[in-house]
Design an enzyme around this catalytic site. Structure first.
Site, PDB file in Angstrom:
ATOM      1  N   HIS A 363      34.271  31.742  26.222  1.00 29.40           N
ATOM      2  CA  HIS A 363      34.560  32.986  25.508  1.00 29.40           C
ATOM      3  C   HIS A 363      33.281  33.763  25.219  1.00 29.40           C
ATOM      4  CE1 HIS A 363      38.700  31.579  23.787  1.00 29.40           C
ATOM      5  NE2 HIS A 363      38.765  31.966  25.038  1.00 29.40           N
ATOM      6  N   ARG A 470      39.643  41.291  38.450  1.00 30.29           N
ATOM      7  CA  ARG A 470      39.907  39.892  38.117  1.00 30.29           C
ATOM      8  C   ARG A 470      41.040  39.828  37.100  1.00 30.29           C
ATOM      9  NH1 ARG A 470      34.075  40.231  37.921  1.00 30.29           N
ATOM     10  NH2 ARG A 470      33.092  39.050  39.626  1.00 30.29           N
ATOM     11  N   CYS A 676      32.409  40.444  47.861  1.00 29.20           N
ATOM     12  CA  CYS A 676      32.614  40.740  46.437  1.00 29.20           C
ATOM     13  C   CYS A 676      31.923  39.749  45.507  1.00 29.20           C
ATOM     14  CB  CYS A 676      34.100  40.773  46.106  1.00 29.20           C
ATOM     15  SG  CYS A 676      34.926  39.172  46.274  1.00 29.20           S
TER      16      CYS A 676
END
Length: 756
Positions: A363, A470, A676
């Protein structure tokens, strides 16, 4: 043997003073091996000698005084060979070094074993005996195993000890360098601000109560105050980041609910324990249970549980704790940085983040990237209790940090930082321009994104669309699967951001190092396990809902491309197309309109897929090369593991040859290909891929302008010449050095980051 080894290592790690810890080790080893002497020497690489740090059997007067050069004595021989030396009569050995001050005349038998950490010899541990004999194999094995287990603990203790001794002496420089895992890109210089709990569960002593009702009220009041604090922190984070990032606080609120930890705490209270004791029991029990499970998701939840438990405890104890003054230009340091820590400190004061735990997908890393804060995670050797207030340099590109670096290192990083700021200003003039090489070749540049904050960075930039959205990031920061309608709104916003340009959305790519908080996956080897297309095909309901949402969102824009991750076989693509047709048919019928059919592509990141390009090209419209995972699988290196991070390099000759082969195969079969991965956003990577024939790249918005600048000043012929020169080289470092030299000659050296 295992029990003895474990006890020795654990007791060493718990000892606060290095010298005392080393003394305890040699005594315990002497007893465990029933020998007459055990000694431990530590290496001083600056002075090129070993110092006797502890002994039980030699003269204690020699401790800290005896120095043995790296090329002298049997101790030096152990270090040079990097393997055990076992001799029956040390006095007759040609490398025996006579040192009268150690008083070892009576000892004949000698066994020495190197202590090695991350390929570096930290020292030597030896045992000696009066009898002239070769130590037995099991004795050698015991000492060898002990040295291997002690190595990491000694490395960590050594860093801590040096920092404490030098800082205590008033020395200006500690100059310690530690390698971790890159968490978020960028360079930061500032002072360490260590975030440690003011009240800990270890200080809470189990206590009974006769008034359970009163304790229950106290606990509920603490929960109420904590919820209010979390609400304020969430509002602060929402002001800096979009809602999907600040949604991390939903996890905390869920943990406070009766359905999670609250009910368990109340049960302990009603059985006669105080509120603080009950909270301690529940939090510590939960953490112990989670610690027994090897899983990235579980480790993330341990952080949340520890953090929220700590907050409730502080409010429960009703302590009036004086707030620390928060300095400017700080580097936030913690055992494990949490979202709430980031929210508590004003954004303008945080220059960087250092965490002993965590990965590039924690996170904290996700938030740091979105906020543009450089971060380094996984710093296992970082002695956080000893560095508060010290000068830190963190390199979020390479994962390096420096503690109280000397002037030369600081000057170099300030130069890099200054160059980065100057380059950012310089390349701004290309914001509205198309990417074109020096010789006029048009290059397509797309952005990689996953958080709405990325769009803020891309505002005003001329881009050719989104090369990789994403979709897993909005999934990762929630506490449940987002509904179809929620996904429709999210995807519509993304598609409408670039209505006249292609937007490539990757289907849910979780598993491995990207766990979902509400869908734990327990695997021994997650990177080779149930992830990407494998997971979503096994759960077609997830796949169908997401594809329906994507198609619905593209109803009016018609600019959707769908990308399938982690493809290994033809069957996976065929099954995905079948589900896509089903979703399309259902949606057209439900909405009574014709939904545009999207382009479909495959990510080339599993080595097996690159040898099936011919067959795959008959099924899909385009390919996208994921250099991050492809490099990881080709080199068999976990890129999030600090111990092998130095081996992960997409400039490895084998990786470059594979990439060249992929691009040639795509051209042969007439299928468009883009790159990418992170390599696409680096100057060296762009030039080498351009030379291989790639003319479409997708990268972070922060790197896009630099890519335009590089391309503007380099011709296609220049790039081809670079590739030709490095094709004969065998080491990534050599390849990098050659390209860096070429860029510097072209006046573009400032685009090369430290550590790259």
């Amino acid at each position: 043997m295992i029990t003895t080894l474990k006890r020795i290592v654990e007791e060493f790690a718990q000892q606060q003073v290095l010298e005392r810890a080393l003394t305890d080790v040699v005594s315990k080893v002497k007893d465990a091996m029933s020998t007459e002497c055990c000694s431990l020497y530590l290496a001083d690489h600056e002075k090129q000698h070993y110092i006797l740090m502890a002994t039980d059997g030699l003269s204690v007067n020699a401790v800290g005084r005896l120095a043995i050069n790296f090329n002298q004595g049997l101790v030096g021989l152990v270090g040079q060979r990097e393997e055990p030396v076992n001799v029956a009569n040390a006095h007759t050995h040609p490398r025996f070094l006579f040192a009268p001050q150690v008083e070892e005349d009576k000892f004949n038998a000698f066994l020495g074993v190197p202590i090695i950490h991350q390929r570096k010899v930290l020292g030597v541990i030896s045992v000696q005996q009066t009898d002239s004999r070769v130590f037995a194999e099991d004795e050698e094995a015991f000492l060898f195993t002990l040295a291997a287990q002690l190595a990491a603990a000694i490395a960590h203790a050594g860093v801590k000890s040096q920092i404490e001794s030098l800082s205590g002496s008033g020395s200006k420089y500690v100059n310690q360098h530690i390698l971790g895992v890159p968490g978020a890109p960028g360079i930061a210089l500032g002072c360490a601000f260590v975030s440690q709990p003011s009240i800990s569960f270890s200080s809470v002593l189990p206590r009974r109560t006769k008034n359970a009702a009163k304790e229950a009220v106290k606990f509920q009041q603490a929960i109420k105050v904590t919820r209010k604090e979390l609400g304020e922190l969430s509002e602060r984070m929402t002001a800096m980041l979009p809602s999907e990032a600040s949604a991390i606080f939903d996890v905390y609120n869920h943990l406070l609910s009766d359905a999670s930890l609250g009910e368990q705490v109340n049960e302990h209270i009603h059985s006669g324990w105080s509120a603080a004791s009950s909270l301690k029991f529940v939090i510590e029990k939960t953490i112990r249970e989670f610690a027994a499970i090897e899983d990235d998701y579980i480790r993330e939840r341990m952080t949340d549980i520890r953090d929220i438990g700590q907050r409730v405890l502080v409010n429960l104890m009703q302590k009036d704790i004086a707030k620390r003054k928060v300095p400017d230009n700080l580097i936030l340091v913690a055992e494990e940085v949490t979202a709430s820590m980031l929210a508590e400190i004003p954004r303008e004061k945080i220059k960087g983040i250092c965490s002993r735990k965590g990965s590039s997908n924690s996170h904290a890393s996700i938030l740091a990237s979105a906020l543009g804060i450089p971060a380094v995670m996984g710093l296992e050797d970082l002695p956080i209790s000893s560095i508060d207030g010290m000068a830190l340099i963190i390199d979020g590109y390479s994962g390096n940090i420096y503690i109280n670096a000397d002037d030369s290192i600081e000057r170099e990083y300030r130069r890099l930082q200054s160059e980065e700021l100057e380059l950012n200003d310089k390349v701004r003039e290309l914001a509205a321009d198309q990417a074109v090489t020096k010789d006029g070749k048009v290059i397509a540049l797309h952005i990689n994104t996953g958080l709405a904050a990325d769009f803020d960075v891309a505002k005003g930039l001329a881009v050719d669309g989104i090369g990789l959205f994403r979709t897993e990031i909005p999934f990762m920061v929630r506490q449940r699967f987002p509904s179809e309608s929620e996904q429709v709104e999210l995807y519509r916003h993304v598609l409408e951001s670039y209505p006249d340009k292609p937007v490539c959305m990757r289907t849910l790519d979780v598993g491995g190092d990207k766990p979902l908080p509400y869908f734990p996956i327990e695997e021994d080897n997650p990177f080779l396990g149930w992830r990407g297309i494998r997971l979503t095909l096994d759960h077609p309901e997830i796949h169908l809902i997401q594809m329906r949402a994507m198609l619905h969102a593209s109803r009016h824009t018609g600019n959707l491309s769908i990308l399938l991750p982690m493809v290994t076989s033809i069957n996976e693509v065929e099954e995905s197309l079948r589900l896509l047709k089903q979703a399309h048919s259902e949606l057209c019928e439900e909405l009574s309109c014709e939904i545009p059919w999207p382009k479909v592509g495959v990510m080339l990141e599993v080595p097996a897929a690159i040898y099936q390009i011919g067959q795959l090209s008959t099924l899909v419209d385009y390919f996208s090369i994921g250099t991050n995972d492809l490099t990881q699988y080709l080199l068999a290196v976990d890129r999030n593991n600090a111990r092998v991070a130095s081996l992960y390099d997409y400039y490895h000759p084998g990786v470059l040859q594979a990439l060249h082969f992929v691009i040639q195969q795509c051209q042969l079969h007439g299928t468009p290909v883009t790159v990418c991965g992170e390599m696409a956003g680096e100057p060296i990577g762009i030039l080498l891929l351009l030379a291989m024939g790639c003319n479409s790249f997708s990268m972070s918005a922060q790197n896009l302008l630099k890519a335009k600048w590089i391309l503007k000043h380099i011709s296609s012929d220049d790039a081809c010449q670079f590739l030709k020169e490095v094709a004969i080289l065998s080491e990534p470092a050599q390849i990098r050095d050659v390209i860096v030299s070429k860029l510097e000659h072209a006046g573009l050296g400032g685009f090369i980051r430290a550590g790259k």
